[in-house]
Design a protein around this motif. Structure first.
Motif, mmCIF file in Angstrom:
data_model
loop_
_atom_site.group_PDB
_atom_site.id
_atom_site.type_symbol
_atom_site.label_atom_id
_atom_site.label_comp_id
_atom_site.label_asym_id
_atom_site.label_seq_id
_atom_site.Cartn_x
_atom_site.Cartn_y
_atom_site.Cartn_z
ATOM 1 N N LEU A 5 -3.346 -24.340 51.849
ATOM 2 C CA LEU A 5 -3.204 -22.890 51.798
ATOM 3 C C LEU A 5 -1.757 -22.530 51.505
ATOM 4 O O LEU A 5 -0.835 -23.232 51.914
ATOM 5 N N SER A 6 -1.592 -21.414 50.839
ATOM 6 C CA SER A 6 -0.233 -20.925 50.615
ATOM 7 C C SER A 6 0.343 -20.471 51.956
ATOM 8 O O SER A 6 -0.407 -20.140 52.888
ATOM 9 N N PRO A 7 1.661 -20.437 52.070
ATOM 10 C CA PRO A 7 2.263 -19.956 53.319
ATOM 11 C C PRO A 7 1.817 -18.529 53.666
ATOM 12 O O PRO A 7 1.624 -18.210 54.844
ATOM 13 N N GLN A 8 1.611 -17.696 52.655
ATOM 14 C CA GLN A 8 1.166 -16.321 52.902
ATOM 15 C C GLN A 8 -0.237 -16.298 53.517
ATOM 16 O O GLN A 8 -0.498 -15.543 54.453
ATOM 17 N N THR A 9 -1.114 -17.133 52.993
ATOM 18 C CA THR A 9 -2.473 -17.181 53.528
ATOM 19 C C THR A 9 -2.472 -17.741 54.940
ATOM 20 O O THR A 9 -3.169 -17.231 55.827
ATOM 21 N N ARG A 12 -1.429 -15.027 57.233
ATOM 22 C CA ARG A 12 -2.498 -14.035 57.453
ATOM 23 C C ARG A 12 -3.517 -14.558 58.461
ATOM 24 O O ARG A 12 -3.957 -13.824 59.351
ATOM 25 N N ILE A 13 -3.875 -15.815 58.340
ATOM 26 C CA ILE A 13 -4.813 -16.416 59.298
ATOM 27 C C ILE A 13 -4.183 -16.463 60.677
ATOM 28 O O ILE A 13 -4.812 -16.111 61.686
ATOM 29 N N ARG A 14 -2.922 -16.855 60.744
ATOM 30 C CA ARG A 14 -2.216 -16.936 62.025
ATOM 31 C C ARG A 14 -2.165 -15.566 62.712
ATOM 32 O O ARG A 14 -2.319 -15.465 63.925
ATOM 33 N N GLN A 15 -2.004 -14.500 61.951
ATOM 34 C CA GLN A 15 -1.976 -13.156 62.537
ATOM 35 C C GLN A 15 -3.303 -12.813 63.210
ATOM 36 O O GLN A 15 -3.323 -12.209 64.283
ATOM 37 N N TRP A 16 -4.410 -13.198 62.596
ATOM 38 C CA TRP A 16 -5.714 -12.946 63.206
ATOM 39 C C TRP A 16 -5.851 -13.698 64.532
ATOM 40 O O TRP A 16 -6.410 -13.178 65.497
ATOM 41 N N ILE A 17 -5.330 -14.908 64.563
ATOM 42 C CA ILE A 17 -5.406 -15.722 65.790
ATOM 43 C C ILE A 17 -4.435 -15.186 66.836
ATOM 44 O O ILE A 17 -4.804 -14.996 68.008
ATOM 45 N N ASP A 18 -3.199 -14.900 66.421
ATOM 46 C CA ASP A 18 -2.182 -14.405 67.362
ATOM 47 C C ASP A 18 -2.561 -13.070 67.980
ATOM 48 O O ASP A 18 -2.173 -12.770 69.108
ATOM 49 N N ASN A 19 -3.299 -12.258 67.250
ATOM 50 C CA ASN A 19 -3.741 -10.962 67.775
ATOM 51 C C ASN A 19 -5.001 -11.093 68.624
ATOM 52 O O ASN A 19 -5.621 -10.094 68.977
ATOM 53 N N VAL A 28 -11.789 -17.773 61.676
ATOM 54 C CA VAL A 28 -11.293 -16.764 60.735
ATOM 55 C C VAL A 28 -11.909 -16.999 59.363
ATOM 56 O O VAL A 28 -12.424 -16.080 58.720
ATOM 57 N N ILE A 29 -11.874 -18.242 58.914
ATOM 58 C CA ILE A 29 -12.408 -18.570 57.589
ATOM 59 C C ILE A 29 -13.924 -18.370 57.553
ATOM 60 O O ILE A 29 -14.464 -17.838 56.578
ATOM 61 N N ASP A 30 -14.627 -18.764 58.621
ATOM 62 C CA ASP A 30 -16.076 -18.541 58.675
ATOM 63 C C ASP A 30 -16.401 -17.056 58.545
ATOM 64 O O ASP A 30 -17.320 -16.674 57.811
ATOM 65 N N GLN A 31 -15.658 -16.221 59.251
ATOM 66 C CA GLN A 31 -15.902 -14.781 59.193
ATOM 67 C C GLN A 31 -15.577 -14.222 57.810
ATOM 68 O O GLN A 31 -16.293 -13.354 57.299
ATOM 69 N N ALA A 32 -14.508 -14.727 57.200
ATOM 70 C CA ALA A 32 -14.151 -14.280 55.849
ATOM 71 C C ALA A 32 -15.237 -14.670 54.855
ATOM 72 O O ALA A 32 -15.617 -13.872 53.984
ATOM 73 N N LEU A 33 -15.759 -15.878 54.981
ATOM 74 C CA LEU A 33 -16.832 -16.322 54.088
ATOM 75 C C LEU A 33 -18.094 -15.505 54.310
ATOM 76 O O LEU A 33 -18.796 -15.153 53.350
ATOM 77 N N GLN A 34 -18.393 -15.187 55.556
ATOM 78 C CA GLN A 34 -19.567 -14.366 55.845
ATOM 79 C C GLN A 34 -19.420 -12.979 55.218
ATOM 80 O O GLN A 34 -20.360 -12.440 54.633
#
Length: 91
Positions: A5-9, A12-19, A28-34
């Motif tokens: 993954l790019s550092p930006q991606t 973005r994933i880390r922000q979802w986890i940190d929040n 996060v990826i499962d939800q994005a794919l859904q």
């Protein structure tokens, strides 16, 4: 499967986890794919609805150059008047 993954991606994933929205990157990826699958399915259903509406709209006519020109003329006139396109054109 390994992915890079790019550092930006990653951020973005880390922000979802940190929040505390998701427990880990896989979720996060499962939800994005859904969400992507849901969006694609909705597009399919809309296309199906439009095809069915066209099928049920009456007898077909041959799509000639003259019909295209007439349609373009009507659309141009409606645009010049500021008319809103019908919902089946711009859903």
């Amino acid at each position: 499967m390994g992915i890079t993954l790019s550092p930006q991606t990653e951020q973005r994933i880390r922000q979802w986890i940190d929040n505390s929205r998701y427990p880990d990157a896989e979720t996060v990826i499962d939800q994005a794919l859904q969400a992507l699958e849901d969006r694609e399915h909705a597009k399919f259903l809309k296309a199906r609805e439009l095809v069915l509406a066209g099928h049920n709209s009456g007898p077909g006519v041959e799509l000639t150059d003259g019909l295209w020109e007439e349609t373009e003329r009507e659309v141009g006139d409606a645009y010049q008047r500021g008319d809103e396109p019908p919902p089946q054109v711009c859903p």
